[in-house]
Write a protein that holds these residues in place. Structure first.
Motif, PDB file in Angstrom:
ATOM      1  N   LEU A  26       0.823  -1.215   0.000  1.00  0.00           N
ATOM      2  CA  LEU A  26       0.000   0.000   0.000  1.00  0.00           C
ATOM      3  C   LEU A  26       0.851   1.257   0.000  1.00  0.00           C
ATOM      4  CD1 LEU A  26      -2.715  -1.120   2.550  1.00  0.00           C
ATOM      5  CD2 LEU A  26      -3.139  -0.528   0.156  1.00  0.00           C
ATOM      6  N   ARG A  27       2.048   1.179   0.555  1.00  0.00           N
ATOM      7  CA  ARG A  27       2.945   2.330   0.612  1.00  0.00           C
ATOM      8  C   ARG A  27       3.831   2.450  -0.623  1.00  0.00           C
ATOM      9  NH1 ARG A  27       5.052   1.244   6.808  1.00  0.00           N
ATOM     10  NH2 ARG A  27       3.221   2.093   7.902  1.00  0.00           N
ATOM     11  N   SER A  28       3.813   1.458  -1.487  1.00  0.00           N
ATOM     12  CA  SER A  28       4.697   1.465  -2.658  1.00  0.00           C
ATOM     13  C   SER A  28       4.134   2.355  -3.760  1.00  0.00           C
ATOM     14  CB  SER A  28       4.900   0.041  -3.178  1.00  0.00           C
ATOM     15  OG  SER A  28       3.667  -0.501  -3.624  1.00  0.00           O
ATOM     16  N   PRO A  29       5.009   2.864  -4.637  1.00  0.00           N
ATOM     17  CA  PRO A  29       4.541   3.771  -5.694  1.00  0.00           C
ATOM     18  C   PRO A  29       3.722   3.051  -6.760  1.00  0.00           C
ATOM     19  CG  PRO A  29       6.889   3.334  -5.924  1.00  0.00           C
ATOM     20  CD  PRO A  29       6.476   2.721  -4.621  1.00  0.00           C
ATOM     21  N   SER A  30       2.672   3.696  -7.194  1.00  0.00           N
ATOM     22  CA  SER A  30       1.866   3.178  -8.302  1.00  0.00           C
ATOM     23  C   SER A  30       2.415   3.741  -9.606  1.00  0.00           C
ATOM     24  CB  SER A  30       0.411   3.599  -8.116  1.00  0.00           C
ATOM     25  OG  SER A  30       0.264   4.994  -8.376  1.00  0.00           O
ATOM     26  N   LEU A  31       1.763   3.405 -10.705  1.00  0.00           N
ATOM     27  CA  LEU A  31       2.155   3.982 -11.994  1.00  0.00           C
ATOM     28  C   LEU A  31       1.677   5.419 -12.146  1.00  0.00           C
ATOM     29  CD1 LEU A  31       1.552   1.094 -14.579  1.00  0.00           C
ATOM     30  CD2 LEU A  31       3.659   1.719 -13.379  1.00  0.00           C
ATOM     31  N   CYS A  32       0.763   5.837 -11.300  1.00  0.00           N
ATOM     32  CA  CYS A  32       0.274   7.214 -11.325  1.00  0.00           C
ATOM     33  C   CYS A  32       1.278   8.081 -10.569  1.00  0.00           C
ATOM     34  CB  CYS A  32      -1.108   7.285 -10.676  1.00  0.00           C
ATOM     35  SG  CYS A  32      -1.956   8.852 -10.910  1.00  0.00           S
ATOM     36  N   MET A  37      -0.257   3.259  -3.654  1.00  0.00           N
ATOM     37  CA  MET A  37      -1.495   2.492  -3.815  1.00  0.00           C
ATOM     38  C   MET A  37      -2.573   3.026  -2.862  1.00  0.00           C
ATOM     39  SD  MET A  37      -0.125   0.642  -6.063  1.00  0.00           S
ATOM     40  CE  MET A  37       1.435  -0.091  -6.567  1.00  0.00           C
ATOM     41  N   HIS A  38      -2.169   3.400  -1.668  1.00  0.00           N
ATOM     42  CA  HIS A  38      -3.119   3.986  -0.704  1.00  0.00           C
ATOM     43  C   HIS A  38      -3.685   5.303  -1.235  1.00  0.00           C
ATOM     44  CE1 HIS A  38      -4.797   5.220   3.203  1.00  0.00           C
ATOM     45  NE2 HIS A  38      -4.260   6.401   2.975  1.00  0.00           N
ATOM     46  N   ASP A  39      -2.845   6.107  -1.883  1.00  0.00           N
ATOM     47  CA  ASP A  39      -3.309   7.376  -2.454  1.00  0.00           C
ATOM     48  C   ASP A  39      -4.383   7.139  -3.516  1.00  0.00           C
ATOM     49  OD1 ASP A  39      -1.567   8.901  -0.894  1.00  0.00           O
ATOM     50  OD2 ASP A  39       0.034   8.801  -2.394  1.00  0.00           O
ATOM     51  N   ILE A  40      -4.216   6.090  -4.306  1.00  0.00           N
ATOM     52  CA  ILE A  40      -5.220   5.786  -5.332  1.00  0.00           C
ATOM     53  C   ILE A  40      -6.560   5.464  -4.679  1.00  0.00           C
ATOM     54  CG2 ILE A  40      -5.914   4.061  -7.050  1.00  0.00           C
ATOM     55  CD1 ILE A  40      -3.076   4.065  -8.077  1.00  0.00           C
ATOM     56  N   ALA A  41      -6.522   4.703  -3.574  1.00  0.00           N
ATOM     57  CA  ALA A  41      -7.764   4.428  -2.842  1.00  0.00           C
ATOM     58  C   ALA A  41      -8.416   5.732  -2.402  1.00  0.00           C
ATOM     59  CB  ALA A  41      -7.470   3.539  -1.635  1.00  0.00           C
ATOM     60  N   ALA A  42      -7.615   6.654  -1.877  1.00  0.00           N
ATOM     61  CA  ALA A  42      -8.145   7.948  -1.439  1.00  0.00           C
ATOM     62  C   ALA A  42      -8.743   8.717  -2.613  1.00  0.00           C
ATOM     63  CB  ALA A  42      -7.034   8.762  -0.774  1.00  0.00           C
ATOM     64  N   HIS A  43      -8.064   8.706  -3.748  1.00  0.00           N
ATOM     65  CA  HIS A  43      -8.562   9.408  -4.936  1.00  0.00           C
ATOM     66  C   HIS A  43      -9.907   8.850  -5.388  1.00  0.00           C
ATOM     67  CE1 HIS A  43      -8.866  10.982  -8.986  1.00  0.00           C
ATOM     68  NE2 HIS A  43      -8.864   9.744  -9.463  1.00  0.00           N
ATOM     69  N   LEU A  44     -10.038   7.535  -5.441  1.00  0.00           N
ATOM     70  CA  LEU A  44     -11.294   6.928  -5.869  1.00  0.00           C
ATOM     71  C   LEU A  44     -12.442   7.312  -4.938  1.00  0.00           C
ATOM     72  CD1 LEU A  44     -10.045   3.355  -6.841  1.00  0.00           C
ATOM     73  CD2 LEU A  44     -10.708   5.194  -8.404  1.00  0.00           C
ATOM     74  N   VAL A  45     -12.151   7.439  -3.670  1.00  0.00           N
ATOM     75  CA  VAL A  45     -13.186   7.785  -2.701  1.00  0.00           C
ATOM     76  C   VAL A  45     -13.586   9.258  -2.806  1.00  0.00           C
ATOM     77  CG1 VAL A  45     -13.641   8.058  -0.222  1.00  0.00           C
ATOM     78  CG2 VAL A  45     -12.694   5.923  -1.100  1.00  0.00           C
ATOM     79  N   THR A  46     -12.643  10.138  -3.157  1.00  0.00           N
ATOM     80  CA  THR A  46     -13.000  11.564  -3.247  1.00  0.00           C
ATOM     81  C   THR A  46     -14.074  11.792  -4.305  1.00  0.00           C
ATOM     82  OG1 THR A  46     -11.243  12.121  -4.853  1.00  0.00           O
ATOM     83  CG2 THR A  46     -10.716  12.327  -2.496  1.00  0.00           C
ATOM     84  N   ILE A 118      -2.209  -0.003 -10.125  1.00  0.00           N
ATOM     85  CA  ILE A 118      -1.918  -0.812  -8.948  1.00  0.00           C
ATOM     86  C   ILE A 118      -1.350  -2.170  -9.335  1.00  0.00           C
ATOM     87  CG2 ILE A 118      -2.964  -2.020  -6.986  1.00  0.00           C
ATOM     88  CD1 ILE A 118      -5.025   0.268  -6.830  1.00  0.00           C
ATOM     89  N   ARG A 119      -2.027  -2.861 -10.234  1.00  0.00           N
ATOM     90  CA  ARG A 119      -1.680  -4.236 -10.528  1.00  0.00           C
ATOM     91  C   ARG A 119      -0.329  -4.402 -11.231  1.00  0.00           C
ATOM     92  NH1 ARG A 119      -5.776  -7.939 -10.007  1.00  0.00           N
ATOM     93  NH2 ARG A 119      -7.858  -7.086  -9.546  1.00  0.00           N
ATOM     94  N   ARG A 120      -0.068  -3.542 -12.184  1.00  0.00           N
ATOM     95  CA  ARG A 120       1.134  -3.751 -12.999  1.00  0.00           C
ATOM     96  C   ARG A 120       2.426  -3.655 -12.192  1.00  0.00           C
ATOM     97  NH1 ARG A 120       2.087  -2.891 -18.762  1.00  0.00           N
ATOM     98  NH2 ARG A 120       0.589  -4.286 -19.739  1.00  0.00           N
ATOM     99  N   PRO A 121       2.660  -2.604 -11.393  1.00  0.00           N
ATOM    100  CA  PRO A 121       3.918  -2.568 -10.649  1.00  0.00           C
ATOM    101  C   PRO A 121       4.021  -3.643  -9.576  1.00  0.00           C
ATOM    102  CG  PRO A 121       2.527  -0.713 -10.036  1.00  0.00           C
ATOM    103  CD  PRO A 121       1.896  -1.358 -11.226  1.00  0.00           C
ATOM    104  N   LEU A 122       2.891  -4.139  -9.091  1.00  0.00           N
ATOM    105  CA  LEU A 122       2.910  -5.193  -8.067  1.00  0.00           C
ATOM    106  C   LEU A 122       2.913  -6.593  -8.682  1.00  0.00           C
ATOM    107  CD1 LEU A 122       0.398  -3.754  -5.422  1.00  0.00           C
ATOM    108  CD2 LEU A 122       2.902  -3.731  -5.356  1.00  0.00           C
ATOM    109  N   GLY A 123       2.765  -6.672 -10.005  1.00  0.00           N
ATOM    110  CA  GLY A 123       2.770  -7.974 -10.666  1.00  0.00           C
ATOM    111  C   GLY A 123       1.563  -8.828 -10.328  1.00  0.00           C
TER     112      GLY A 123
END
Length: 243
Positions: A26-32, A37-46, A118-123
């Protein structure tokens, strides 16, 4: 399947995906760029929390700097625990909020992009429905809503998904499989390494050297979308037209 139903399913899948990640993941960087990954969850909720008000208030408060709006709200909501964000993502999965004057397609496109972020960098493997990728591809290529490609990053490029048989635009070609093509169209620089064609260096230059538009120009582009007639199928539609 109707686009709205895809959105509901993708929100629930996103909640399940995030719930299965470790603290380190969750703390690792996403492609965005700049988001975990946690930030993406926050973005989707906003989007679920503020809906269209997020866009209109953002236009008024920032001169239509929607990137700034997203970053500010995401940073604020990222203070919440991932469990709280996942709970709201599941609870509000049936939300029918759309992008003003743009309908459901940009909502689905956003979720599809972030699933891949999320999925691609985490494989984490997943066969993403061609139908859902097509909605994202068609939206980004044909008529991006506010927040997508406002700088004209895809202008003068031919976008070819070799595995799906999709072809849009004229000019220097950017081609490859649908997933990395959609990611690159959505501004993910790392996806360019999986694409070929004379248009790849052009798109890479546009993504890496992009500068913010002047406020008046930015506001004009956003308002141009908001005052245009809404699509006749704004609420939802079947995702037809593949291929």
């Amino acid at each position: 399947m109707r686009v709205y139903d895809m959105i509901v399913d993708e929100r629930r899948r996103a909640a399940d995906l995030l719930a299965g990640l470790t603290v380190d993941q969750l703390r690792s960087p996403s492609l965005c760029a700049g988001w975990t990954m946690h930030d993406i969850a926050a973005h989707l909720v906003t989007f679920l929390r503020f809906g269209q008000a997020k866009l209109y208030l953002g236009i008024a408060a920032t001169g239509a700097d929607l990137d700034r709006v997203n970053v500010t709200l995401t940073r604020w909501y990222a203070k919440r625990s991932t469990d709280v964000l996942i709970d709201q993502l599941r609870r509000d999965a049936l939300s029918r909020t759309t992008i003003p004057r743009s309908g459901y397609d940009p909502v689905l496109a956003d979720i599809v992009l972030h699933d891949l972020d999320i999925r691609r960098p985490l494989g984490i493997p997943r066969i993403l429905s061609e139908e859902r990728l097509w909605v994202a591809y068609q939206h980004l290529a044909a008529k991006p809503s506010p927040g997508f490609a406002l700088g004209g990053r895809l202008r003068g490029l031919r976008l070819v998904a070799d595995d799906a048989g999709w072809d849009h635009g004229t000019g220097a070609a950017v081609r490859g499989n649908a997933e990395p093509l959609v990611l690159a169209m959505g501004g993910r620089i790392s996806a360019l390494d999986e694409l070929t064609g004379d248009g790849v260096p052009v798109l890479r230059e546009r993504l890496t050297s992009a500068t913010k538009m002047r406020p008046a120009q930015r506001l004009g582009k956003v308002l141009g979308v908001l005052v245009s007639p809404p699509p006749p199928d704004r609420r939802s539609r079947d995702a037809v037209g593949l291929g």
